[in-house]
Design an enzyme around this catalytic site. Structure first.
Site, PDB file in Angstrom:
ATOM      1  N   ASP A 251       0.873  -1.164   0.000  1.00 28.86           N
ATOM      2  CA  ASP A 251       0.000   0.000   0.000  1.00 28.86           C
ATOM      3  C   ASP A 251       0.917   1.222   0.000  1.00 28.86           C
ATOM      4  OD1 ASP A 251      -2.085   1.758  -0.015  1.00 28.86           O
ATOM      5  OD2 ASP A 251      -3.154   0.842   1.660  1.00 28.86           O
TER       6      ASP A 251
HETATM    7  C1  BGC Z   1      -4.982   3.311  -0.074  1.00 28.40           C
HETATM    8  C2  BGC Z   1      -4.989   2.333  -1.244  1.00 28.40           C
HETATM    9  C3  BGC Z   1      -4.710   3.069  -2.530  1.00 28.40           C
HETATM   10  C4  BGC Z   1      -3.389   3.809  -2.406  1.00 28.40           C
HETATM   11  C5  BGC Z   1      -3.004   4.571  -3.643  1.00 28.40           C
HETATM   12  C6  BGC Z   1      -3.725   4.180  -0.054  1.00 28.40           C
HETATM   13  O1  BGC Z   1      -3.826   5.190   0.891  1.00 28.40           O
HETATM   14  O2  BGC Z   1      -5.083   2.607   1.137  1.00 28.40           O
HETATM   15  O3  BGC Z   1      -6.233   1.678  -1.328  1.00 28.40           O
HETATM   16  O4  BGC Z   1      -4.726   2.185  -3.621  1.00 28.40           O
HETATM   17  O5  BGC Z   1      -3.480   4.731  -1.329  1.00 28.40           O
HETATM   18  O6  BGC Z   1      -3.812   5.676  -3.832  1.00 28.40           O
END
Ligand code: BGC
Length: 855
Positions: A251
């Site tokens: 993530d």
């Molecule tokens: C989220 C993810 C997301 C990523 C990129 C993170 O803060 O938890 O679900 O894909 O950001 O935007």
């Protein structure tokens, strides 16, 4: 197959039009071929490939024929690499609505639509689907997850994965695992026993891997003491037992160590470059802390993904169909999806569907009626090209037939509304839109843009060099439609200012209140001032923010018109409702209340909405309530209104799709993917607040309806519930009397459409072990489902296949799935609580331990 890695610019071999190859039929480079490529890179070159070159992009490496791989959120649309409102995206209903369809074919078709969008925007990897569970109904990203049930989540997620990947775009099963709530989400440590982890939280990921997902995202949180980007769970069961040969991406920002995460089966750190996986990692390999073999394996997986998405030279050409339906066909599909996922919770005296021809006056009320709340908040946000509000949809359906009047009744949002091209003009050109200037220390222009929104989430558009800029300025001319006290605002962190007609009304340093990336980059704090404006007289607004490290990217210029006093607004809405033949009240949440980054305090609808509905229902017995939320809300007035339709966050075609249901052009197809409580305090598994950083999943495997079966109070609406526009009689079930351990079961259910309309019914089979028998089995668990359609009076058979896994439990002692012999009851019906049919079954003893992955 030969990999001609030397020539990344090799022209693609022409593919006959219309020929498509299923994703897994694409030949992949063998391990030897991958090893040959890996051997061409020295250690620093390898390590460079292990973190992004930008926020949503990986580095290219010409030496092995690798181009950059691009990523985008997900799940309701393909935003693109950049947060830019000029790059519109087809916007699907929220994942809760997709799960409510209980329709894998439709979800797969929608996945195909997303693949087309991704290809159009040159995106290789879509950061979706979200496969975490609705453990607690207050979870902030509830709208973005499918269900409280692992089987429904897994089947819906698998369909989503198949759809996206059928277009040659990678789907990402996220967030692996136990990212089921948002409070302290970056650090929370979920303590979960092994059996619960396997049977409940890992199960949807296993289904996605079985469906062939090319990417899995490791979550921010920890599980049982280890951060997921460092977790042994990435190895087992993911890459070992399940045989996942794809890529584990972190993530965004979740890789927060060098050696521990690099030694784990974490492959790619995003975004990048990540200094922890830069020179520090090279040193860790050189001094033997991290084996080079671990690095090589990560590179192999990056190259394999690249081959799959067409980013590795010399691979067979992409012959996926470019699923690019016409804009009209795409909108039709999205409109169909709104109705397919809408759940009719209650319909006394068949108030719905409404006969349009008999209507003369309709009052459309509620804060979410005129403002289309089509999606939840956070990183999942996309920019729709159009967004049709419920009011617009109803007006369209009743044009020339009935008079439709509107009153909000309640004001919901405290967050300021960013200016848009609909209400603001570029001060330089006078064109609709907003002017954005990047300025250096001397206030000289470095770069200028014309934008369509006053909410700017990215430093600039592609290509422009703004490295000399220290300030971003957003300005516009606003011609107020009404005289009165307007609220103007600047959104952003650090040093911000707001000038109104040349007067500096705000000039202050806004200290960040959180380090959460969604808060910092998407929805930071704001400062607002009141200003007396005259209708028709232009106001010049200039917002500025200093671009400082650590203060996020976002800046917004916002304006909100004068509001009526709240009591007067509510009274006006009630009066309007009383004077109309029919009242439609659209209540719900907004991205301010339901979003990534925080959990909801409870299930109550925000503001005075409960009061509004109760007052409207008291003056108009023909009241329909449309609930516009991504997750469950309490509806204390539910017995007082004859019809309640749950529209979720319906995506861009909200208005037309809901109107189709209201006026009977489509049947509401949805069934609840999650149990809805009557009151917050009744919810058996509610708490999402870690204690000393730890969140104990003390309830074990029983969440959702399984937990409600043991609760003191009944929920308002059970998992699986949802009414159509016809009625059904469940006439009989046939199932074999015995089942060998490890075998699948087929159940046939006969049912008759007893109503006057053709319809679709979702037949659900729940499995139960006698409660006085072994304590191991759940007392009621969804084991399978299938949908049938029938004409009025027609009898049809639903054939439901139940996988061997439904009869198994995870045995920590055996580190494997075991089938427990004995009596099993099958309950069949239309929801987890409406189960008119029953069949008994004996599962025979297993002769050997069922192997992992059965199911
Ligand atoms: C989220 C993810 C997301 C990523 C990129 C993170 O803060 O938890 O679900 O894909 O950001 O935007």
């Amino acid at each position: 197959m030969t990999v001609t890695a030397e020539d990344p610019s090799e022209p693609p071999v022409p593919v006959p039009a219309g020929v498509s190859v299923p994703p897994d039929a694409v030949p992949l480079p063998s391990t030897e071929e991958l090893d040959r490529l890996v051997a061409k890179l020295d250690l620093p070159a390898k390590v460079r490939l292990l973190s992004g070159s930008a926020v949503f992009r990986t580095p290219a490496e010409p030496a092995v024929g690798l181009r950059a791989i691009t990523f985008s959120d997900g799940p309701v649309g393909v935003r693109g690499e950049r947060w830019d409102e000029r790059d519109a995206a087809l916007t699907l209903p929220s994942p809760t609505a997709l799960a409510a369809c209980w329709d894998e074919e439709l979800v797969e078709e929608l996945g195909g639509l997303l693949a087309g969008e991704a290809r159009r925007k040159r995106i290789d990897v879509l950061l979706a689907p979200t496969l975490n569970l609705h453990r607690s109904p207050v979870g902030g990203r509830h709208f973005e997850c499918f269900s409280e049930d692992p089987l429904l989540t897994g089947r819906t997620g698998a369909a989503y994965v198949r759809g996206v990947q059928s277009g040659g775009v990678a789907a990402t099963a996220k967030h692996y695992v136990a990212n089921d709530s948002e409070t302290e989400r970056l650090t929370l440590d979920a303590h979960i026993d092994e059996r619960t982890l396997r049977e409940v939280y890992l199960a949807p990921f296993e289904a996605a891997v079985q469906a062939g997902a090319w990417v899995v995202m490791s979550a921010y949180n920890a599980v049982n003491g280890t951060a997921m980007s460092e977790s042994p769970l990435l190895d087992e069961p993911l890459k070992g037992e399940w045989g996942f040969d794809g890529l584990v991406v972190s993530d965004w920002g979740a890789v927060r160590s060098t050696a521990a995460s690099a030694r784990a089966a974490q492959d790619l750190s995003m975004p990048g470059p990540n200094p922890l996986w830069g020179a520090a990692l090279v040193r860790a390999v050189e001094d033997g802390t991290v084996p080079e073999a671990a690095i090589d394996e990560k590179i192999r997986r990056i190259l394999r993904l690249a081959a799959r998405v067409g980013a590795l030279a010399g691979q067979p050409p992409h012959s996926f169909p470019a699923p690019a339906p016409s804009p009209a066909a795409a909108r039709t599909l999205l409109r169909r999806a709104v109705a397919a996922g809408a759940v009719l919770l209650r319909n006394e005296e068949a108030l719905l569907p409404l006969d349009r021809t008999r209507l003369r006056t309709v009052a459309v009320i509620g804060p979410n009626a005129a403002a289309a709340r089509i999606q939840g908040g956070g990183s999942a946000g996309v920019f729709p090209a159009t967004a049709l509000s419920p009011l617009e949809g109803i007006r369209g359906a009743l044009a020339g037939i009935a008079e439709v009047q509107h009153c909000a009744g309640v004001f919901l949002t405290a967050r300021p509304t960013p200016l848009s091209a609909r209400d603001a003009r570029d001060p330089r050109t006078g064109e609709p839109g907003i002017l954005v200037r990047y300025l250096d220390d001397q206030d000289a222009e470095v770069h200028v843009e014309h934008r369509l929104s006053g909410r700017i989430l990215e430093p600039t558009d592609d290509g422009a060099d703004i490295s000399a800029a220290t300030t971003v300025e957003v300005s516009a001319l606003l011609r107020p439609a009404r005289s009165g006290e307007w609220q103007f605002a600047v959104v952003g962190l650090g040093q911000v200012s707001l000038l109104v007609d040349g007067r500096a009304l705000i000039d202050e340093y806004v200290t960040p209140e959180s380090r959460d990336p969604t808060y910092l980059h998407v929805a930071p704090s704001f400062r607002q001032v009141a200003w007396q404006a005259e209708a028709g007289q232009d106001v010049r607004l200039v917002a500025r923010r200093r671009m400082e490290a650590g203060s996020g990217y976002a800046v917004a210029l916002a304006a909100d018109p004068p509001r009526r006093d709240e009591d007067a607004e509510l009274a006006a809405a009630v009066e309007l409702a009383g004077s109309a033949e029919l009242a439609i009240v659209v209540v719900g949440t907004t991205d301010e209340f339901e979003s990534e980054g925080f959990d909801r305090p409870g299930l109550a609808l925000p503001g005075r909405q409960d009061e509004l509905v109760a007052a409207v229902a008291a003056v108009n017995p023909r009241t329909v309530v449309i609930v516009n939320s991504g997750g469950p809300v309490a509806m204390p007035w539910r017995a007082a209104v004859p019809a309640i339709l749950l529209g979720w966050f319906p995506g861009q075609e909200a208005g037309d799709g809901l109107a189709d249901v209201l006026f009977g052009a489509a049947e509401p197809g949805g069934r609840l993917p999650t149990t809805w409580a009557a009151r917050t305090e009744d919810v058996p598994v509610l708490d999402t607040v870690p204690v000393d950083g730890v969140l104990h999943y003390a309830e074990g495997p029983r969440i959702g309806y399984q937990a409600w079966l043991h609760a003191t109070n009944e929920p308002a609406f059970w998992f699986g519930h949802g009414l159509g526009y016809t009625s059904w009689s469940y006439e009989g079930v046939s199932a074999p009397g015995t089942l060998a351990a490890g075998a699948a079961l087929t159940v046939d259910v006969r049912l008759r459409n007893t109503g006057a309309r053709a319809g679709r019914e979702v037949v659900q089979v729940y499995l139960s072990r006698p409660p006085d028998g072994s304590a191991r089995g759940p007392e009621r668990r969804l084991a399978g489902y299938a949908a049938v359609r029938a004409e009025p009076g027609e009898t049809v058979t639903a054939t439901i296949r139940i996988a061997p896994r439904a009869f198994q439990y995870w045995s920590p002692e055996h580190s494997g799935w075991r089938t427990e012999p004995g009596d099993v009851a099958l309950f069949v019906g239309s929801s987890s609580a409406e189960l008119p049919l029953r069949a008994a079954l004996e599962v025979t003893a297993e002769t050997s331990v069922a192997g992992p992955g059965a199911g």
